[in-house]
Design a protein around this motif. Structure first.
Motif, PDB file in Angstrom:
ATOM      1  N   ARG A   1       4.796  10.510 -34.769  1.00 48.88           N
ATOM      2  CA  ARG A   1       4.163  11.844 -34.751  1.00 48.88           C
ATOM      3  C   ARG A   1       2.756  11.777 -34.163  1.00 48.88           C
ATOM      4  O   ARG A   1       1.903  12.594 -34.496  1.00 48.88           O
ATOM      5  CB  ARG A   1       4.081  12.396 -36.180  1.00 48.88           C
ATOM      6  CG  ARG A   1       5.441  12.584 -36.844  1.00 48.88           C
ATOM      7  CD  ARG A   1       5.277  12.977 -38.300  1.00 48.88           C
ATOM      8  NE  ARG A   1       4.480  14.201 -38.461  1.00 48.88           N
ATOM      9  CZ  ARG A   1       4.010  14.619 -39.623  1.00 48.88           C
ATOM     10  NH1 ARG A   1       4.228  13.928 -40.730  1.00 48.88           N
ATOM     11  NH2 ARG A   1       3.315  15.727 -39.694  1.00 48.88           N
TER      12      ARG A   1
ATOM     13  N   SER B   1      -4.702  15.885 -31.522  1.00 49.71           N
ATOM     14  CA  SER B   1      -3.526  15.163 -31.979  1.00 49.71           C
ATOM     15  C   SER B   1      -3.954  13.979 -32.846  1.00 49.71           C
ATOM     16  O   SER B   1      -5.123  13.590 -32.867  1.00 49.71           O
ATOM     17  CB  SER B   1      -2.733  14.655 -30.779  1.00 49.71           C
ATOM     18  OG  SER B   1      -3.472  13.657 -30.122  1.00 49.71           O
TER      19      SER B   1
ATOM     20  N   LYS C   1      -2.051  19.508 -39.191  1.00 48.29           N
ATOM     21  CA  LYS C   1      -0.787  19.811 -39.884  1.00 48.29           C
ATOM     22  C   LYS C   1      -0.462  18.770 -40.955  1.00 48.29           C
ATOM     23  O   LYS C   1       0.486  18.940 -41.714  1.00 48.29           O
ATOM     24  CB  LYS C   1       0.363  19.873 -38.872  1.00 48.29           C
ATOM     25  CG  LYS C   1       0.284  21.106 -37.993  1.00 48.29           C
ATOM     26  CD  LYS C   1       1.632  21.397 -37.348  1.00 48.29           C
ATOM     27  CE  LYS C   1       1.534  22.576 -36.415  1.00 48.29           C
ATOM     28  NZ  LYS C   1       1.794  22.181 -35.025  1.00 48.29           N
TER      29      LYS C   1
ATOM     30  N   ASP D   1       1.588  12.633 -31.433  1.00 47.48           N
ATOM     31  CA  ASP D   1       1.143  13.786 -30.649  1.00 47.48           C
ATOM     32  C   ASP D   1       1.021  15.047 -31.496  1.00 47.48           C
ATOM     33  O   ASP D   1       0.631  16.095 -30.996  1.00 47.48           O
ATOM     34  CB  ASP D   1       2.116  14.045 -29.491  1.00 47.48           C
ATOM     35  CG  ASP D   1       2.072  12.896 -28.495  1.00 47.48           C
ATOM     36  OD1 ASP D   1       0.977  12.324 -28.320  1.00 47.48           O
ATOM     37  OD2 ASP D   1       3.124  12.558 -27.920  1.00 47.48           O
ATOM     38  N   ASP D   2       1.354  14.942 -32.787  1.00 45.77           N
ATOM     39  CA  ASP D   2       1.251  16.120 -33.653  1.00 45.77           C
ATOM     40  C   ASP D   2      -0.205  16.497 -33.878  1.00 45.77           C
ATOM     41  O   ASP D   2      -1.106  15.650 -33.849  1.00 45.77           O
ATOM     42  CB  ASP D   2       1.882  15.825 -35.027  1.00 45.77           C
ATOM     43  CG  ASP D   2       3.393  15.969 -34.987  1.00 45.77           C
ATOM     44  OD1 ASP D   2       3.943  15.968 -33.868  1.00 45.77           O
ATOM     45  OD2 ASP D   2       4.015  16.063 -36.060  1.00 45.77           O
ATOM     46  N   ASP D   3      -0.401  17.776 -34.137  1.00 49.71           N
ATOM     47  CA  ASP D   3      -1.721  18.275 -34.488  1.00 49.71           C
ATOM     48  C   ASP D   3      -2.136  17.668 -35.834  1.00 49.71           C
ATOM     49  O   ASP D   3      -1.414  17.787 -36.822  1.00 49.71           O
ATOM     50  CB  ASP D   3      -1.628  19.806 -34.604  1.00 49.71           C
ATOM     51  CG  ASP D   3      -2.992  20.442 -34.799  1.00 49.71           C
ATOM     52  OD1 ASP D   3      -3.965  19.696 -35.043  1.00 49.71           O
ATOM     53  OD2 ASP D   3      -3.067  21.671 -34.706  1.00 49.71           O
TER      54      ASP D   3
END
Lengths: 250, 279
Positions: free
Chosen positions: A139, A99, A146, A141-143
């Motif tokens: 965001r 993340s 991406k 926790d977003d990968d």
């Protein structure tokens, strides 16, 4: 004041000599650009400043590299502390497949920071330093994979500044980015130099002229010339430098 | 003879290759169909949950299922850490010098040894020399050595497929090798490593020769790792060879085949997910 002093550095891959008697100083809070054709040794030189070259088999180094007055090639040098102090940004943005949060605090955790509050605080400051906080604060926790290319490269710089280095080594940090993103990263570098000493390797002479205070020209493992960027680009002392920057060679 | 034109040649080749594929798939389907047609009618909840009676002539196969699971579990418990550890050492801690090649060659040789030789080795070392007797412990240890090469090989492949840049970046931030391995390399390689381990579970379930010498063939419910046990594969072998009960033998075989198919499908699924992640 020189933060890095390199004296008569010779570097060998097996029998091949990649660097020949390099001597130069890097001043604090300046951007030094290293230019030169492919294979001239500029990346090897950059990597020898935080001993990332140790990861390659069968290399040999002679000469001294003093960082804050300490010879980093002295036996018993703490490589982990060295690399914490002298961080690196790579050609391709290379976030871990984690993340956003875990990427930025990776170095902190590695160096033993566990306290969640401290991690969050440093995360915020690091992302702010690279102007990603507003974009990514919701965001976290977003990968990280991406994100866009430019965001990824900013994230990598944030990951680096989180461990509070003194020197940033940048190995063609914009070569995988488009023009707009390149301009943004260059602006960021101009801001970062207030706090860090930056050494950038670049193929792009305009970039060197735009961002750097000092420029050094490498050719076939030798440092041909180094000086104020303006002087190098307007009034080079060495004919080989002139050939290169005027495009007659390279 | 006149040469065929390239178009005709192409048609012939296609037909030939198609036939070969058909034969391969056909043989597989035939075996599965053959076993299941004879075995499925025997299957019932009772067959799965009752212990064998009368040497296996009547009753179910519950204790042999327990024996199979216990043996495989112990084998994996021993082989997985050893194998993954070896793979980490070979890929991350050596420059690929002579020692690495010797270890890798040794592991490959281990993979080529017939399982009955492993059985004999396990019998001599664990059953008699170390006095573990015919037991789950002896069988599990023997099977663990059989599974090691597969686990080492698949783990190595999984670890090697982790992009080198992850390591470089991790080191450049001042991590140690161990931190890099545990925080970056292993998490990325985990699906591949798990795939290899699951594949090994499948192999261990069907293993007969190595266990018959080391785990014995007791039909009683095992009570500890020092109990002798009879896994499904050995049970099938004894039922069929001694002509005790062909229908129960096929019932056991059907359970085995279904378990192995299930595990292979799971492996396939895991592998696909792993590949998708890195492409």
């Amino acid at each position: 004041m020189a933060i890095i002093e390199v004296r008569d550095l010779n570097f060998y891959y097996g029998k091949f000599q990649a660097l020949k008697g390099i001597s130069l100083d890097f001043a604090v809070n300046k951007i030094t650009a290293l230019i030169g054709p492919s294979g001239c040794g500029k990346t090897t030189f950059l990597r020898s400043l935080n001993r990332m070259t140790d990861l390659i088999e069968d290399v040999r180094v002679t000469g001294t590299v003093l960082i804050d007055g300490e010879d980093i090639y002295r036996p018993g040098t703490d490589l982990l502390a060295l690399r914490k102090k002298v961080g690196m940004v790579f050609q391709r943005p290379n976030p871990f497949p984690l993340s956003v949060f875990d990427n930025v605090v990776y170095g902190l955790r590695v160096h033993g920071v566990r306290d969640g509050k401290v991690l969050e605080e440093k995360l915020m400051r690091s992302l702010e330093a690279v102007h990603l906080w507003d974009e990514l604060k919701d965001r976290l926790d977003d990968d990280a994979l991406k994100l866009s290319g430019e965001q990824q490269q900013r994230l990598c710089i944030a990951r680096l500044v989180a461990v509070e280095p003194e020197i940033l080594l940048m190995d063609e940090p914009c070569s995988a980015l488009d023009l707009a993103a390149t301009a943004n990263i260059e602006d960021l570098m101009a801001e970062l130099k207030k706090r860090y000493t930056i050494v950038i390797v670049t193929h792009n002479m305009q970039q060197a002229a735009r961002v750097s205070d000092v420029t050094g020209y490498f050719l076939l493992g030798e440092l041909v010339e180094i000086g104020e960027t303006r002087q190098i680009f307007t009034n080079p002392q060495d004919a080989r430098t002139e050939d290169y920057i005027t495009g007659r060679f390279g | 003879m006149k040469r065929l034109g390239p178009r005709v040649e192409q048609k012939v080749a296609q037909a030939g290759l198609w036939t070969m594929t058909l034969v391969t798939v056909g043989v597989l389907l035939f075996i599965i169909f053959f076993i299941l047609r004879r075995g499925l009618p025997v299957l019932s909840l009772e067959f799965l949950t009752a212990n064998p009676a009368d040497m296996g002539k009547s009753g179910g196969i519950f204790s042999t299922i327990v024996g199979t699971v216990a043996l495989s579990f112990l084998a994996i418990l021993i082989a997985a850490p050893l194998g993954v550890g070896t793979a980490i050492y070979l890929t991350e801690y050596t420059w690929g010098g002579p020692l690495t090649r010797v270890i890798r060659f040794g592991a490959e040789c281990l993979a080529g040894i017939p399982s009955i030789i492993f059985g004999l080795f396990g019998f001599i070392l664990f059953v008699t020399k170390l006095k573990f007797g015919w037991s789950i412990l002896s069988g599990g240890l023997t099977m663990a050595f059989m599974l090691l090469p597969t686990i080492i090989r698949t783990s190595e492949e999984a670890i090697k497929s982790v992009p080198p840049a992850y390591r470089t970046v991790s080191f450049s931030l001042g991590s140690t090798k161990w931190q890099t391995v545990t925080r970056v390399v292993l998490p990325s390689a985990l699906p591949g490593i798990v795939t290899g381990i699951v594949l090994s579970v499948g192999r261990s379930i069907g293993e007969t020769a190595a266990t018959i010498f080391t785990a014995g063939s007791a039909l009683r419910m095992p009570t500890s790792i020092f109990s002798s046990t009879r896994p499904m594969s050995v049970h099938f072998y004894i039922l069929a060879r001694e002509g005790i009960s062909m229908s129960n033998a096929y019932g056991t075989a059907a359970v085995l085949i279904i378990a192995i198919l299930g595990i292979n499908i799971l492996t396939y699924y895991l592998m696909n997910r792993f590949i998708r992640k890195y492409s």
